[in-house]
Design a protein around this motif. Sequence first.
Motif, PDB file in Angstrom:
ATOM      1  N   VAL A  24      41.904  41.858  18.568  1.00 39.48           N
ATOM      2  CA  VAL A  24      42.969  42.775  18.992  1.00 39.48           C
ATOM      3  C   VAL A  24      44.068  41.981  19.699  1.00 39.48           C
ATOM      4  CG1 VAL A  24      43.532  44.746  20.463  1.00 39.48           C
ATOM      5  CG2 VAL A  24      41.419  44.755  19.131  1.00 39.48           C
ATOM      6  N   ARG A  25      43.684  41.072  20.598  1.00 33.52           N
ATOM      7  CA  ARG A  25      44.657  40.243  21.317  1.00 33.52           C
ATOM      8  C   ARG A  25      45.519  39.423  20.364  1.00 33.52           C
ATOM      9  NH1 ARG A  25      40.504  38.919  24.617  1.00 33.52           N
ATOM     10  NH2 ARG A  25      40.587  40.268  26.408  1.00 33.52           N
ATOM     11  N   GLY A  26      44.900  38.899  19.331  1.00 37.16           N
ATOM     12  CA  GLY A  26      45.599  38.043  18.378  1.00 37.16           C
ATOM     13  C   GLY A  26      46.371  38.805  17.321  1.00 37.16           C
ATOM     14  N   GLY A  27      46.281  40.123  17.321  1.00 42.81           N
ATOM     15  CA  GLY A  27      47.001  40.926  16.340  1.00 42.81           C
ATOM     16  C   GLY A  27      46.325  40.999  14.985  1.00 42.81           C
ATOM     17  N   ARG A  28      45.095  40.531  14.896  1.00 35.09           N
ATOM     18  CA  ARG A  28      44.367  40.565  13.624  1.00 35.09           C
ATOM     19  C   ARG A  28      43.708  41.918  13.381  1.00 35.09           C
ATOM     20  NH1 ARG A  28      43.222  35.916  16.101  1.00 35.09           N
ATOM     21  NH2 ARG A  28      41.107  36.516  16.658  1.00 35.09           N
ATOM     22  N   VAL A  44      30.396  52.762  12.411  1.00 35.78           N
ATOM     23  CA  VAL A  44      29.391  51.905  11.773  1.00 35.78           C
ATOM     24  C   VAL A  44      29.043  50.659  12.577  1.00 35.78           C
ATOM     25  CG1 VAL A  44      29.919  52.677   9.433  1.00 35.78           C
ATOM     26  CG2 VAL A  44      31.169  50.754  10.406  1.00 35.78           C
ATOM     27  N   ASP A  45      29.847  50.330  13.580  1.00 31.40           N
ATOM     28  CA  ASP A  45      29.635  49.111  14.359  1.00 31.40           C
ATOM     29  C   ASP A  45      29.257  49.465  15.796  1.00 31.40           C
ATOM     30  OD1 ASP A  45      29.670  46.643  15.580  1.00 31.40           O
ATOM     31  OD2 ASP A  45      31.627  46.055  14.796  1.00 31.40           O
ATOM     32  N   PRO A  46      28.008  49.235  16.196  1.00 32.28           N
ATOM     33  CA  PRO A  46      27.590  49.599  17.555  1.00 32.28           C
ATOM     34  C   PRO A  46      28.308  48.817  18.652  1.00 32.28           C
ATOM     35  CG  PRO A  46      25.846  48.411  16.434  1.00 32.28           C
ATOM     36  CD  PRO A  46      26.921  48.658  15.422  1.00 32.28           C
ATOM     37  N   ILE A  47      28.772  47.617  18.348  1.00 34.23           N
ATOM     38  CA  ILE A  47      29.516  46.838  19.342  1.00 34.23           C
ATOM     39  C   ILE A  47      30.830  47.540  19.661  1.00 34.23           C
ATOM     40  CG2 ILE A  47      30.691  44.646  19.793  1.00 34.23           C
ATOM     41  CD1 ILE A  47      27.619  44.484  19.915  1.00 34.23           C
ATOM     42  N   VAL A  48      31.527  47.995  18.643  1.00 34.76           N
ATOM     43  CA  VAL A  48      32.782  48.733  18.852  1.00 34.76           C
ATOM     44  C   VAL A  48      32.492  50.031  19.585  1.00 34.76           C
ATOM     45  CG1 VAL A  48      34.721  49.880  17.716  1.00 34.76           C
ATOM     46  CG2 VAL A  48      33.880  47.719  16.822  1.00 34.76           C
ATOM     47  N   ALA A  49      31.451  50.731  19.182  1.00 36.60           N
ATOM     48  CA  ALA A  49      31.126  52.027  19.786  1.00 36.60           C
ATOM     49  C   ALA A  49      30.843  51.914  21.276  1.00 36.60           C
ATOM     50  CB  ALA A  49      29.934  52.652  19.069  1.00 36.60           C
ATOM     51  N   LYS A  50      30.258  50.808  21.715  1.00 32.13           N
ATOM     52  CA  LYS A  50      29.894  50.648  23.117  1.00 32.13           C
ATOM     53  C   LYS A  50      30.977  49.979  23.954  1.00 32.13           C
ATOM     54  CE  LYS A  50      24.961  50.574  22.203  1.00 32.13           C
ATOM     55  NZ  LYS A  50      23.727  49.801  22.297  1.00 32.13           N
ATOM     56  N   THR A  51      32.100  49.622  23.347  1.00 30.41           N
ATOM     57  CA  THR A  51      33.197  48.984  24.067  1.00 30.41           C
ATOM     58  C   THR A  51      33.971  50.039  24.851  1.00 30.41           C
ATOM     59  OG1 THR A  51      33.389  47.312  22.346  1.00 30.41           O
ATOM     60  CG2 THR A  51      35.289  47.593  23.787  1.00 30.41           C
ATOM     61  N   LYS A  52      34.345  49.715  26.074  1.00 29.64           N
ATOM     62  CA  LYS A  52      35.131  50.643  26.871  1.00 29.64           C
ATOM     63  C   LYS A  52      36.545  50.714  26.311  1.00 29.64           C
ATOM     64  CE  LYS A  52      32.607  50.607  31.130  1.00 29.64           C
ATOM     65  NZ  LYS A  52      32.679  50.647  32.588  1.00 29.64           N
ATOM     66  N   VAL A  53      37.087  51.934  26.287  1.00 22.67           N
ATOM     67  CA  VAL A  53      38.418  52.160  25.736  1.00 22.67           C
ATOM     68  C   VAL A  53      39.450  51.383  26.549  1.00 22.67           C
ATOM     69  CG1 VAL A  53      40.168  53.901  25.202  1.00 22.67           C
ATOM     70  CG2 VAL A  53      37.757  54.417  24.851  1.00 22.67           C
ATOM     71  N   GLU A  54      39.294  51.361  27.866  1.00 23.31           N
ATOM     72  CA  GLU A  54      40.251  50.642  28.704  1.00 23.31           C
ATOM     73  C   GLU A  54      40.294  49.158  28.349  1.00 23.31           C
ATOM     74  OE1 GLU A  54      41.466  49.944  33.350  1.00 23.31           O
ATOM     75  OE2 GLU A  54      39.386  50.382  32.864  1.00 23.31           O
ATOM     76  N   LEU A 105      39.616  47.842  25.484  1.00 22.53           N
ATOM     77  CA  LEU A 105      40.239  47.749  24.177  1.00 22.53           C
ATOM     78  C   LEU A 105      41.757  47.823  24.298  1.00 22.53           C
ATOM     79  CD1 LEU A 105      39.563  47.594  21.167  1.00 22.53           C
ATOM     80  CD2 LEU A 105      39.497  50.074  21.142  1.00 22.53           C
ATOM     81  N   ILE A 106      42.252  48.730  25.116  1.00 20.63           N
ATOM     82  CA  ILE A 106      43.696  48.871  25.287  1.00 20.63           C
ATOM     83  C   ILE A 106      44.271  47.660  26.017  1.00 20.63           C
ATOM     84  CG2 ILE A 106      45.488  50.239  26.422  1.00 20.63           C
ATOM     85  CD1 ILE A 106      43.701  52.675  25.848  1.00 20.63           C
ATOM     86  N   ARG A 107      43.552  47.180  27.028  1.00 21.16           N
ATOM     87  CA  ARG A 107      44.039  46.022  27.777  1.00 21.16           C
ATOM     88  C   ARG A 107      44.088  44.766  26.919  1.00 21.16           C
ATOM     89  NH1 ARG A 107      41.304  45.716  33.564  1.00 21.16           N
ATOM     90  NH2 ARG A 107      42.479  43.770  33.514  1.00 21.16           N
ATOM     91  N   ALA A 108      43.372  44.743  25.806  1.00 21.65           N
ATOM     92  CA  ALA A 108      43.415  43.607  24.897  1.00 21.65           C
ATOM     93  C   ALA A 108      44.691  43.596  24.067  1.00 21.65           C
ATOM     94  CB  ALA A 108      42.193  43.615  23.978  1.00 21.65           C
ATOM     95  N   VAL A 109      45.369  44.729  23.983  1.00 17.41           N
ATOM     96  CA  VAL A 109      46.627  44.804  23.237  1.00 17.41           C
ATOM     97  C   VAL A 109      47.699  44.063  24.033  1.00 17.41           C
ATOM     98  CG1 VAL A 109      48.405  46.350  22.321  1.00 17.41           C
ATOM     99  CG2 VAL A 109      45.995  46.998  22.177  1.00 17.41           C
ATOM    100  N   PRO A 110      48.428  43.151  23.397  1.00 20.39           N
ATOM    101  CA  PRO A 110      49.475  42.435  24.125  1.00 20.39           C
ATOM    102  C   PRO A 110      50.485  43.407  24.744  1.00 20.39           C
ATOM    103  CG  PRO A 110      49.078  41.398  22.006  1.00 20.39           C
ATOM    104  CD  PRO A 110      48.291  42.682  22.022  1.00 20.39           C
ATOM    105  N   GLY A 111      50.800  43.164  26.012  1.00 18.83           N
ATOM    106  CA  GLY A 111      51.765  44.001  26.716  1.00 18.83           C
ATOM    107  C   GLY A 111      51.130  45.095  27.550  1.00 18.83           C
ATOM    108  N   TYR A 112      49.808  45.262  27.441  1.00 21.33           N
ATOM    109  CA  TYR A 112      49.111  46.293  28.210  1.00 21.33           C
ATOM    110  C   TYR A 112      48.226  45.629  29.260  1.00 21.33           C
ATOM    111  CZ  TYR A 112      50.516  50.147  25.234  1.00 21.33           C
ATOM    112  OH  TYR A 112      51.253  51.114  24.592  1.00 21.33           O
ATOM    113  N   ALA A 159      47.651  48.405  34.874  1.00 20.51           N
ATOM    114  CA  ALA A 159      48.451  49.579  35.260  1.00 20.51           C
ATOM    115  C   ALA A 159      48.926  50.358  34.040  1.00 20.51           C
ATOM    116  CB  ALA A 159      49.638  49.152  36.107  1.00 20.51           C
ATOM    117  N   ARG A 160      49.450  49.669  33.062  1.00 21.61           N
ATOM    118  CA  ARG A 160      49.967  50.342  31.862  1.00 21.61           C
ATOM    119  C   ARG A 160      48.835  50.993  31.064  1.00 21.61           C
ATOM    120  NH1 ARG A 160      53.750  47.757  27.123  1.00 21.61           N
ATOM    121  NH2 ARG A 160      54.357  49.747  26.222  1.00 21.61           N
ATOM    122  N   ALA A 161      47.680  50.337  31.002  1.00 18.94           N
ATOM    123  CA  ALA A 161      46.537  50.906  30.292  1.00 18.94           C
ATOM    124  C   ALA A 161      46.040  52.174  30.986  1.00 18.94           C
ATOM    125  CB  ALA A 161      45.408  49.884  30.198  1.00 18.94           C
ATOM    126  N   THR A 162      45.947  52.143  32.322  1.00 19.11           N
ATOM    127  CA  THR A 162      45.504  53.316  33.077  1.00 19.11           C
ATOM    128  C   THR A 162      46.481  54.470  32.917  1.00 19.11           C
ATOM    129  OG1 THR A 162      44.372  51.915  34.680  1.00 19.11           O
ATOM    130  CG2 THR A 162      44.882  54.152  35.379  1.00 19.11           C
TER     131      THR A 162
END
Length: 103
Positions: free
Chosen positions: A32-36, A48-58, A60-67, A70-73
């Motif tokens: 996600v950080r790398g834009g892939r 279908v992926d338990p790793i994704v399912a158990k990841t916290k949404v926050e 995941l959002i904080r991994a997006v560049p620019g978030y 504070a912006r994620a919350t």
Amino acid sequence: MALPTLTPEQRAEALEKAAAARTARRALLDEVRGGRASIASVLARSAVDPIVAKTKVEALIRAVPGYGPARATEMLNRVGIAENRRVAGLGAKQVSALISEMS
């Protein structure tokens, strides 16, 4: 409730499994950080992926560049998602709101 007593072999196996999960989660967030990978594609994989399912949404959002924190919350509050919610715990409306907000 007391934790079960594990044999040394069971404990080693559990530690190995936890380390593998952390490594897979780190790889997911790096995608996600790398834009892939986009948030929409990651959310689609959660069924279908338990790793994704158990990841916290926050996280995941904080991994997006620019978030950052504070912006994620702020964005989570705007779409009505609790900060401690995991991807598997999102409802259909929350998923669509999150995708539209991140687009």
